[in-house]
Design a protein around this motif. Structure first.
Motif, short mmCIF file in Angstrom:
data_model
loop_
_atom_site.label_atom_id
_atom_site.label_comp_id
_atom_site.label_asym_id
_atom_site.label_seq_id
_atom_site.Cartn_x
_atom_site.Cartn_y
_atom_site.Cartn_z
N SER A 109 39.14 56.13 36.15
CA SER A 109 40.57 56.39 36.11
C SER A 109 41.35 55.18 36.64
N ARG A 110 40.71 54.45 37.53
CA ARG A 110 41.41 53.28 38.05
C ARG A 110 41.45 52.16 37.04
N GLN A 160 44.10 52.99 34.77
CA GLN A 160 45.40 52.73 35.37
C GLN A 160 45.75 51.25 35.23
N GLU A 170 46.70 50.41 31.61
CA GLU A 170 48.07 50.80 31.30
C GLU A 170 49.06 49.77 31.84
#
Lengths: 142, 142
Positions: A4-5, A8, A11
């Motif tokens: 998920s990092r 992130q 993005e």
DNA sequence: CTTACTGCAAACTCTTTGCAGTGCG
DNA sequence: CGCACTGCAAAGAGTTTGCAGTAAG
């Protein structure tokens, strides 16, 4: 967790017209795997195990990038070099002045009081650091 | 107050076969007059008002000396240079990330909890730093 | 007189920037 | 293809050290 990092980060890169490169991927994922505090030079050694040609500067700039998008914090214990640590793994530190060992601690009561102090000064806290210097249990015996 | 510190410094010098010089006296007493945190360069400017020929290095070494005998603490806020502060004037800091203003605070309840944390880790505290970063009341308005 | 101190300049350490070539999108 | 990224090398910023002359004890 690490995924998920990485997401992130991607993005953030997209939003700012920046590019995803294999160096950044490698550096970031290596960094996220690192639980403890890491100095630029250490992380460099680590990533060079996979990609020997990576330069210090790229690691440096990638860490600044991670800091920029809030995924890393930069710390300056004592003197010398910076250490970077994973954001989200917030904790405070006890640093042994003999052997240099870093132990992490967290105490919600302290955090609460800290908030109150800020309120009383009308200060808006963004982050904090709380470090205790002394002798760790091992070094006290010697 | 300052007198006793100068005295303490002199004893330390004697005990270690070191000499008392007008530079040291001037630098130390100027430092003790300074309430706030001081960086080497600032203290240098200050002492040069009385003794224009004093060198950076002398101020630097005198501050290390004061640190050695426990009369000063060296701090490294954020990045950049060291700041030295009078020992004995213990306090923690709130640093405004916009204007750089440093406000001091002290909270005995936090100090107590800190002691307890140390006990629980069997860690012998020698010193600590507790810094809160954020926006001061003035900067929040803007 | 001897030994430590001063102040200059130079060496270091770590960080930051400039630039030509490379590679993502 | 264009523009951002990489990696080298060089510049900065701050700290630390070497050394010849100076001054304290």
């Amino acid at each position: 967790m690490n995924e998920s990092r990485i997401q992130q980060l991607r993005e953030y890169l997209n939003q700012n017209g920046m590019k995803q490169t294999k160096q950044r991927d490698l550096i970031a994922s290596t960094f996220f795997k690192t639980k403890k505090h890491v100095r630029i030079e250490e992380l460099l050694q680590e990533v060079r195990k996979s990609e020997p040609n990576i330069g210090y500067v790229t690691v440096y700039r990638t860490l600044l990038l991670l800091k920029e998008c809030g995924l890393a914090h930069q710390r300056h214990f004592g003197e010398g070099q910076s250490l970077f640590e994973n954001a989200g793994e917030h904790h405070d530190h006890m640093i042994c002045i003999k052997c240099g060992a870093i132990t992490e601690f967290e105490d919600d009561r302290i955090e609460d009081l800290q908030e109150k102090v800020c309120e009383s000064f009308n200060f808006k806290m963004v982050s904090h650091r709380h470090e205790i210097y002394g002798a760790c249990s091992r070094c006290q015996k010697e």
